[in-house]
Design an enzyme around this catalytic site. Structure first.
Site, PDB file in Angstrom:
ATOM      1  CE  LYS A 191      -3.704  -0.686  -0.581  1.00 30.49           C
ATOM      2  NZ  LYS A 191      -5.016  -1.162  -0.184  1.00 30.49           N
ATOM      3  CB  SER A 247      -3.489 -10.919   2.657  1.00 29.16           C
ATOM      4  OG  SER A 247      -2.347 -10.098   2.574  1.00 29.16           O
TER       5      SER A 247
HETATM    6  N1  PMP Z   1      -3.264  -7.760   1.637  1.00 27.91           N
HETATM    7  C1  PMP Z   1      -3.103  -6.786   2.532  1.00 27.91           C
HETATM    8  C2  PMP Z   1      -2.485  -7.122   3.853  1.00 27.91           C
HETATM    9  C3  PMP Z   1      -3.527  -5.492   2.234  1.00 27.91           C
HETATM   10  O1  PMP Z   1      -3.378  -4.515   3.144  1.00 27.91           O
HETATM   11  C4  PMP Z   1      -4.123  -5.235   0.974  1.00 27.91           C
HETATM   12  C5  PMP Z   1      -4.615  -3.866   0.662  1.00 27.91           C
HETATM   13  N2  PMP Z   1      -5.885  -3.592   1.227  1.00 27.91           N
HETATM   14  C6  PMP Z   1      -4.271  -6.276   0.066  1.00 27.91           C
HETATM   15  C7  PMP Z   1      -3.823  -7.530   0.437  1.00 27.91           C
HETATM   16  C8  PMP Z   1      -4.972  -6.113  -1.271  1.00 27.91           C
HETATM   17  O2  PMP Z   1      -4.407  -5.155  -2.134  1.00 27.91           O
HETATM   18  P1  PMP Z   1      -5.317  -4.272  -3.095  1.00 27.91           P
HETATM   19  O3  PMP Z   1      -5.994  -3.224  -2.216  1.00 27.91           O
HETATM   20  O4  PMP Z   1      -4.375  -3.649  -4.058  1.00 27.91           O
HETATM   21  O5  PMP Z   1      -6.329  -5.120  -3.730  1.00 27.91           O
END
Ligand code: PMP
Length: 358
Positions: free
Chosen positions: A55, A297
């Protein structure tokens, strides 16, 4: 494996004018022990960004594009609803560029995220978890309207996918220019990563299959149910397929407008639901068996990558996104059961020599 002796480094060949200049250009690293032997698996390690997540890219994009358009005035307060990493990235960028930052965040997200944002000089306004993602979003909007603050709008802004098209996507094209790339695997939160990178891959590497992962308990895309929208493309209501999930940073309780382009243009070839506990399991395995230190994630994206890898034709090359660092989850279920006290084996080791016993 290429081993050079003695190990040396050459420097980056430049100096950096600001911490924000170090955002991006994250390494793609081979997974050497966990991947099935008939394929090659790489991870793109976004924890190499200065505030340790993907991010940071979004944060610098939102602030610099707003500066360029004149939407953000010197010293103006920035406000945003964020589950953490966007807030931490924005806090770093705002600190480096001299903007006050206010973040709204549901009280369900990990404590260290709040503390990190405050450490970086931001104010954190908590919202009740019962009000979900939509609640924190509406609070940010309310504060922006009442105070004339700049609302970052990560879920709607064109500056989100744009930075992934111009940086994350370009990096993948460059780093895989001399090899096949059969699968690229990612999750989504705002959808900025998948939408931006897919714009590039669909054009320049059309053979690469794009695998989109989402929580098994919140299969918003898999459900096929469209999102209702209100003013400025903001969500009008919670999506019916959403239930709480432990994969912080993955889908909020609505399909973000940034992700909608990926849905409409079929930017993914397969959607893989991942149960939260599997994400935790694979994050732990990546750390303990590979020395690769990513959050829930990242573990969940890697779980889907392993599933795809098992069935992939021999010789396939896969690239898995790892959005952030495990260190962001010390107070979360990711570290549950990781002991503070010595185990019987550790105690035995302690007692096996005469000195310094506890
Ligand atoms: N994993 C984590 C830990 C995140 O903070 C984010 C961003 N919200 C994402 C995955 C997904 O990324 P994006 O917002 O670009 O879809």
């Amino acid at each position: 494996m290429s081993t050079k002796y003695p190990r040396t480094t050459a420097g980056r060949g430049r100096r950096f004018d600001s911490i924000v200049e170090t955002i991006g250009d994250t390494p793609c690293v081979r997974v050497n022990h966990l991947a099935p032997s008939h394929v090659t698996v790489y991870v793109k390690a976004e924890f190499f960004n200065p505030a340790s997540s993907v991010k940071d890219r979004l944060a610098i994009s939102i602030i610099e594009e707003a500066e360029r358009r004149g939407d953000l005035k010197p010293g103006q307060t920035v406000v945003e609803a964020t589950s953490g990493n966007t807030g931490i990235g924005l806090a770093l960028v705002c600190a480096a560029k001299g903007y006050p930052l206010v973040v709204t965040m549901a009280d369900s997200f990990s404590i260290e995220r709040r503390k990190l944002m405050r450490f970086l000089g931001a104010k954190v306004v908590l919202t009740p978890r019962a009000a979900k993602g939509l609640g924190m979003y509406q609070k940010a909007k309310e504060l922006a309207d009442a105070n004339g603050w700049f609302l970052a709008r990560q879920f709607e802004t064109v500056d989100n996918a744009k930075i992934h098209e111009n940086t994350t996507g370009r990096e993948i094209i460059a780093d895989f220019a001399d090899t096949r790339l059969d699968y690229w695997i990612t999750g989504y939160g705002t959808g900025g990563t998948v939408t931006g990178v897919a714009r590039v891959l669909r054009k320049e590497r059309p053979e690469t299959k794009i695998i989109l992962c989402e929580p098994a308990s919140a299969p918003l895309i898999g459900s096929g149910t469209p999102q209702s929208r209100g003013a400025a493309n903001a969500p009008a209501a919670s999506h019916p397929a959403w239930t709480p999930h432990p994969i912080q940073g993955w889908t909020p309780d609505f399909i973000p407008f940034v992700l909608q382009e990926a849905v409409d243009k079929k930017y993914y070839d397969q959607v893989v639901p991942v149960p939260g506990p599997l994400g935790i399991e694979w994050s732990r395995k990546l750390a303990a068996k590979e020395g690769i230190f990513t959050g829930i994630s990242g573990g969940a994206t890697f779980a889907a990558t392993m599933q795809i890898a098992e069935k992939a034709p021999a010789g396939s090359v896969l690239l898995c996104m790892l959005p952030d660092t495990a260190e962001r989850y010390l107070s979360s279920p990711l570290f549950e059961g990781i002991a503070e006290a010595m185990s019987p084996e550790e105690t035995q080791l302690s007692q096996s020599t005469p000195g310094f016993q506890m």
